[in-house]
Design an enzyme around this catalytic site. Structure first.
Site, PDB file in Angstrom:
ATOM      1  CB  THR A 125       3.498   5.622  -2.532  1.00 61.32           C
ATOM      2  OG1 THR A 125       4.416   6.178  -1.925  1.00 61.32           O
ATOM      3  CG2 THR A 125       3.900   4.318  -3.176  1.00 61.32           C
ATOM      4  CG  ASP A 126       6.222  10.189  -2.556  1.00 61.44           C
ATOM      5  OD1 ASP A 126       6.311   8.959  -1.846  1.00 61.44           O
ATOM      6  OD2 ASP A 126       6.579  11.337  -1.746  1.00 61.44           O
ATOM      7  CD  GLU A 127       8.430   4.819  -0.234  1.00 61.15           C
ATOM      8  OE1 GLU A 127       8.858   3.804  -0.279  1.00 61.15           O
ATOM      9  OE2 GLU A 127       8.212   5.108   0.947  1.00 61.15           O
ATOM     10  CE1 TYR A 150       4.161   0.395   0.197  1.00 61.23           C
ATOM     11  CE2 TYR A 150       5.646   2.222  -0.187  1.00 61.23           C
ATOM     12  CZ  TYR A 150       4.235   1.754  -0.034  1.00 61.23           C
ATOM     13  OH  TYR A 150       3.566   2.640   0.157  1.00 61.23           O
ATOM     14  CE  LYS A 154       0.721   1.456  -2.825  1.00 62.40           C
ATOM     15  NZ  LYS A 154      -0.549   1.139  -2.404  1.00 62.40           N
ATOM     16  CG  ASN A 179       6.881  10.004   3.845  1.00 59.37           C
ATOM     17  OD1 ASN A 179       7.411  10.221   2.715  1.00 59.37           O
ATOM     18  ND2 ASN A 179       7.303   9.172   4.721  1.00 59.37           N
ATOM     19  CE  LYS A 189       4.743   2.228   7.528  1.00 59.50           C
ATOM     20  NZ  LYS A 189       3.207   2.199   7.405  1.00 59.50           N
ATOM     21  CG  LEU A 190      10.588   9.368  11.532  1.00 60.38           C
ATOM     22  CD1 LEU A 190      12.059   8.658  11.613  1.00 60.38           C
ATOM     23  CD2 LEU A 190      10.987  10.502  10.340  1.00 60.38           C
ATOM     24  CB  VAL A 206      18.301   9.014  13.359  1.00 61.36           C
ATOM     25  CG1 VAL A 206      18.606   9.687  12.198  1.00 61.36           C
ATOM     26  CG2 VAL A 206      17.532   9.681  14.282  1.00 61.36           C
ATOM     27  N   GLY A 275      19.467   0.612   0.302  1.00 62.17           N
ATOM     28  CA  GLY A 275      18.867   1.140  -0.684  1.00 62.17           C
ATOM     29  C   GLY A 275      17.984   2.270  -0.451  1.00 62.17           C
TER      30      GLY A 275
HETATM   31  P1  NAD Z   1      -1.257   0.502   6.947  1.00 64.98           P
HETATM   32  O1  NAD Z   1      -0.342  -0.440   6.917  1.00 64.98           O
HETATM   33  O2  NAD Z   1      -1.560   1.612   8.245  1.00 64.98           O
HETATM   34  O3  NAD Z   1      -2.639   0.047   6.568  1.00 64.98           O
HETATM   35  C1  NAD Z   1      -2.870  -0.958   5.550  1.00 64.98           C
HETATM   36  C2  NAD Z   1      -4.198  -1.871   5.810  1.00 64.98           C
HETATM   37  O4  NAD Z   1      -4.633  -2.498   4.732  1.00 64.98           O
HETATM   38  C3  NAD Z   1      -4.242  -2.614   7.356  1.00 64.98           C
HETATM   39  O5  NAD Z   1      -5.290  -2.374   7.859  1.00 64.98           O
HETATM   40  C4  NAD Z   1      -4.260  -4.013   6.607  1.00 64.98           C
HETATM   41  O6  NAD Z   1      -4.935  -5.154   7.504  1.00 64.98           O
HETATM   42  C5  NAD Z   1      -4.773  -4.124   5.185  1.00 64.98           C
HETATM   43  N1  NAD Z   1      -4.476  -4.910   4.300  1.00 64.98           N
HETATM   44  C6  NAD Z   1      -3.033  -5.400   3.832  1.00 64.98           C
HETATM   45  N2  NAD Z   1      -3.180  -6.395   2.991  1.00 64.98           N
HETATM   46  C7  NAD Z   1      -4.423  -6.537   3.028  1.00 64.98           C
HETATM   47  C8  NAD Z   1      -5.389  -7.625   2.165  1.00 64.98           C
HETATM   48  N3  NAD Z   1      -4.621  -8.647   1.144  1.00 64.98           N
HETATM   49  N4  NAD Z   1      -6.742  -7.600   2.077  1.00 64.98           N
HETATM   50  C9  NAD Z   1      -7.274  -6.725   2.609  1.00 64.98           C
HETATM   51  N5  NAD Z   1      -6.681  -5.795   3.733  1.00 64.98           N
HETATM   52  C10 NAD Z   1      -5.323  -5.865   3.699  1.00 64.98           C
HETATM   53  O7  NAD Z   1      -0.937   1.381   5.525  1.00 64.98           O
HETATM   54  P2  NAD Z   1      -1.370   3.178   5.446  1.00 64.98           P
HETATM   55  O8  NAD Z   1      -0.185   3.711   5.852  1.00 64.98           O
HETATM   56  O9  NAD Z   1      -2.550   3.464   5.874  1.00 64.98           O
HETATM   57  O10 NAD Z   1      -1.485   3.267   3.715  1.00 64.98           O
HETATM   58  C11 NAD Z   1      -2.614   2.959   3.210  1.00 64.98           C
HETATM   59  C12 NAD Z   1      -2.486   3.021   1.584  1.00 64.98           C
HETATM   60  O11 NAD Z   1      -1.888   4.194   1.485  1.00 64.98           O
HETATM   61  C13 NAD Z   1      -1.542   1.939   0.855  1.00 64.98           C
HETATM   62  O12 NAD Z   1      -1.740   1.767  -0.098  1.00 64.98           O
HETATM   63  C14 NAD Z   1       0.186   2.716   1.079  1.00 64.98           C
HETATM   64  O13 NAD Z   1       0.864   2.347   0.049  1.00 64.98           O
HETATM   65  C15 NAD Z   1      -0.527   4.308   0.545  1.00 64.98           C
HETATM   66  N6  NAD Z   1       0.291   5.294   1.084  1.00 64.98           N
HETATM   67  C16 NAD Z   1       0.533   5.511   2.368  1.00 64.98           C
HETATM   68  C17 NAD Z   1       1.487   6.788   2.683  1.00 64.98           C
HETATM   69  C18 NAD Z   1       1.983   6.771   4.060  1.00 64.98           C
HETATM   70  O14 NAD Z   1       2.647   7.806   4.406  1.00 64.98           O
HETATM   71  N7  NAD Z   1       1.590   5.833   4.947  1.00 64.98           N
HETATM   72  C19 NAD Z   1       1.692   7.665   1.831  1.00 64.98           C
HETATM   73  C20 NAD Z   1       1.145   7.333   0.595  1.00 64.98           C
HETATM   74  C21 NAD Z   1       0.538   6.354   0.120  1.00 64.98           C
HETATM   75  O1  DAU Z   2       6.545   8.611   0.799  1.00 63.83           O
HETATM   76  C1  DAU Z   2       5.208   7.789   0.986  1.00 63.83           C
HETATM   77  C2  DAU Z   2       5.592   6.433   1.765  1.00 63.83           C
HETATM   78  O2  DAU Z   2       5.802   7.020   3.180  1.00 63.83           O
HETATM   79  C3  DAU Z   2       4.447   5.288   1.832  1.00 63.83           C
HETATM   80  O3  DAU Z   2       4.302   5.003   0.706  1.00 63.83           O
HETATM   81  C4  DAU Z   2       4.819   4.311   2.730  1.00 63.83           C
HETATM   82  O4  DAU Z   2       3.634   3.461   2.757  1.00 63.83           O
HETATM   83  C5  DAU Z   2       5.505   4.976   3.994  1.00 63.83           C
HETATM   84  O5  DAU Z   2       5.657   3.938   5.180  1.00 63.83           O
HETATM   85  C6  DAU Z   2       6.204   6.004   3.934  1.00 63.83           C
HETATM   86  O6  DAU Z   2       7.499   5.352   3.608  1.00 63.83           O
HETATM   87  P1  DAU Z   2       9.036   5.927   4.214  1.00 63.83           P
HETATM   88  O7  DAU Z   2       9.824   4.876   4.015  1.00 63.83           O
HETATM   89  O8  DAU Z   2       9.295   7.296   3.726  1.00 63.83           O
HETATM   90  O9  DAU Z   2       8.442   6.014   5.714  1.00 63.83           O
HETATM   91  P2  DAU Z   2       9.235   5.611   7.068  1.00 63.83           P
HETATM   92  O10 DAU Z   2       8.219   6.239   8.094  1.00 63.83           O
HETATM   93  O11 DAU Z   2       9.459   4.143   7.212  1.00 63.83           O
HETATM   94  O12 DAU Z   2      10.415   6.504   7.283  1.00 63.83           O
HETATM   95  C7  DAU Z   2      10.415   8.002   6.916  1.00 63.83           C
HETATM   96  C8  DAU Z   2      11.918   8.274   7.174  1.00 63.83           C
HETATM   97  O13 DAU Z   2      12.331   7.893   8.380  1.00 63.83           O
HETATM   98  C9  DAU Z   2      12.768   7.257   6.124  1.00 63.83           C
HETATM   99  O14 DAU Z   2      13.758   8.100   5.311  1.00 63.83           O
HETATM  100  C10 DAU Z   2      13.463   6.346   6.983  1.00 63.83           C
HETATM  101  C11 DAU Z   2      13.582   6.991   8.308  1.00 63.83           C
HETATM  102  N1  DAU Z   2      13.747   6.254   9.458  1.00 63.83           N
HETATM  103  C12 DAU Z   2      12.449   5.380   9.780  1.00 63.83           C
HETATM  104  C13 DAU Z   2      12.410   4.696  10.717  1.00 63.83           C
HETATM  105  C14 DAU Z   2      11.188   3.750  10.977  1.00 63.83           C
HETATM  106  C15 DAU Z   2      14.736   6.193  10.472  1.00 63.83           C
HETATM  107  O15 DAU Z   2      15.485   7.315  10.204  1.00 63.83           O
HETATM  108  N2  DAU Z   2      14.396   5.550  11.809  1.00 63.83           N
HETATM  109  C16 DAU Z   2      13.306   4.691  11.734  1.00 63.83           C
HETATM  110  O16 DAU Z   2      13.368   3.836  12.796  1.00 63.83           O
END
Ligand code: NAD
Ligand code: DAU
Length: 340
Positions: A125-127, A150, A154, A179, A189-190, A206, A275
């Site tokens: 992830t970019d985080e 988190y 990562k 994201n 997620k947002l 928000v 944070g």
């Molecule tokens: P998600 O939370 O929707 O899904 C994660 C999945 O992993 C779930 O099905 C969960 O059951 C499974 N899991 C968790 N721990 C496990 C374990 N110990 N063994 C087997 N399975 C397990 O997450 P996502 O949003 O689909 O993200 C997938 C990957 O992409 C992650 O590695 C995340 O860090 C990365 N990522 C996500 C985003 C985003 O915007 N969502 C962006 C960049 C990278």
């Molecule tokens: O950048 C990649 C990452 O993006 C992934 O690695 C993570 O797995 C994924 O969850 C996501 O992280 P963020 O923290 O950016 O995503 P989230 O959807 O939780 O929040 C997006 C933005 O919206 C963030 O600035 C927080 C804000 N937010 C989020 C929620 C859930 C709100 O303002 N209100 C909310 O209720």
């Protein structure tokens, strides 16, 4: 070829599996997921009866269980999506993040090496880069500076992948994406949270001033990029993936409301995330120049399409919110498991 895909029941992993069965039917998928709260096997319902994939419920950090899976299925490659993925949850309790994201990655790396897997891709992830000011972009050489538990888990996993390549000569690649949005995203997620709340007439929380910036990419573009890196990326390299599509959170929320034909009275500013990273933005020129990948979807059309998906699949997210989706595994697999 046989590909081991972890996290296949989550948001990005399930979209990846569905996409791959469509575009690369010659690749057999060994799909593994622990089915934590975020894993929803209903996401893969469309594949019932498809012999090009198998599903195994397992914890990637469980060495014995994973060793048995490698021995039985002999995958040629691994794509590791499985992780605890939600920043807010990591602030409440970081332990599952260390277990799943850090230990899980090391166990997979060890087994991939022991079983002679030819390539291992880490979905990162970019985080891991931390937060940007109002200018600049994350490149692959930006320092690692994770801010949330988190992101730290990562980043630790990325370092273990790097070490496996450097010390053991494994063929590893890492992708770092911004994201994602699209269908089947857990409504914590947002974007899916705001759509679901708006459709139910609930307030839209928000954080802080809502001026934090994220770089949104459609999940299908992320998955196309992952497969491109898996097939063509250079061993040992990191590839950033991003949409060149920066939006302040509050503008995303207002766009969702406008698309649904609702006014802004549901918006509720709430206490900020501790944070909270201010801005993420990706420089994706390396993957574009080396591997010819660029996003195919534009936010202006793909966000309304995503909103429409949540409108049409209300049953899906209501089952997630009520917890009913967790019964699916039992109903699907209880009989089969007891027949073993
Ligand atoms: P998600 O939370 O929707 O899904 C994660 C999945 O992993 C779930 O099905 C969960 O059951 C499974 N899991 C968790 N721990 C496990 C374990 N110990 N063994 C087997 N399975 C397990 O997450 P996502 O949003 O689909 O993200 C997938 C990957 O992409 C992650 O590695 C995340 O860090 C990365 N990522 C996500 C985003 C985003 O915007 N969502 C962006 C960049 C990278
Ligand atoms: O950048 C990649 C990452 O993006 C992934 O690695 C993570 O797995 C994924 O969850 C996501 O992280 P963020 O923290 O950016 O995503 P989230 O959807 O939780 O929040 C997006 C933005 O919206 C963030 O600035 C927080 C804000 N937010 C989020 C929620 C859930 C709100 O303002 N209100 C909310 O209720």
């Amino acid at each position: 070829m046989k590909l081991l895909v972890t996290g296949c029941a989550g948001f990005i992993g399930s979209n990846f599996v569905l996409q791959m069965r469509d575009t690369n039917p010659d690749v057999t998928l060994i799909n593994v997921d622990l089915l934590t709260y975020a894993g929803n096997l209903e996401n893969l319902k469309a594949l019932e009866g498809d012999e090009g994939h198998v599903f195994v419920r397992a914890d990637v950090a469980d060495r014995a269980a994973m060793d048995a899976i490698f021995s039985e299925h002999k995958p040629d490659g691994v794509i590791h999506f499985a992780a605890e993925s939600h920043v807010d949850r990591s602030i409440l309790d970081a332990s599952p993040f260390v277990h799943n994201n850090v230990m899980g990655t090391q166990v997979l790396l060890d087994l991939a090496r022991q079983h002679g897997v030819s390539r291992y891709l880490q979905v990162s992830t970019d985080e891991v880069y931390g937060s940007l000011g109002s200018t600049g972009l994350f490149t692959e050489s930006t320092s690692i500076a994770p801010n949330s538990p988190y992101a730290a888990s990562k980043a630790a996993a990325d370092m273990l992948v790097r070490a496996a390549g450097h010390t053991h000569g494994m063929d590893v690649v890492i992708t770092r994406c911004s994201n994602n949005y699209g269908p089947l995203q857990f409504p914590e997620k947002l974007i899916p949270l705001m759509i679901a709340n708006a459709l139910e007439g609930k307030e839209l929380p928000v954080y802080g001033d809502g001026m934090q910036i994220r770089d949104w990419l459609h999940v299908s573009d992320h998955n196309t990029a992952i497969w491109r890196v898996f097939e063509k990326g250079r061993a040992g390299e990191v590839y950033n993936i991003g949409g060149n599509n920066e939006w302040p959170n509050i503008d995303v929320v207002k766009l969702i409301l406008a698309t649904l034909g609702l006014d802004e009275s549901l918006i509720r500013y709430v206490k900020d995330r501790p944070g909270h990273d201010r801005r993420y933005a990706i420089d994706a020129s390396k993957i574009r120049d080396e591997l010819g990948w660029e996003p195919a979807r534009r936010f202006e059309e793909a966000l309304p399409e995503t909103i429409q998906w949540y409108r049409e699949n209300r049953d899906w997210w209501e089952r997630v919110r009520s917890g009913a989706y967790r019964d699916y595994y039992d109903s699907q697999y209880a009989a089969r498991l007891s027949a073993d």
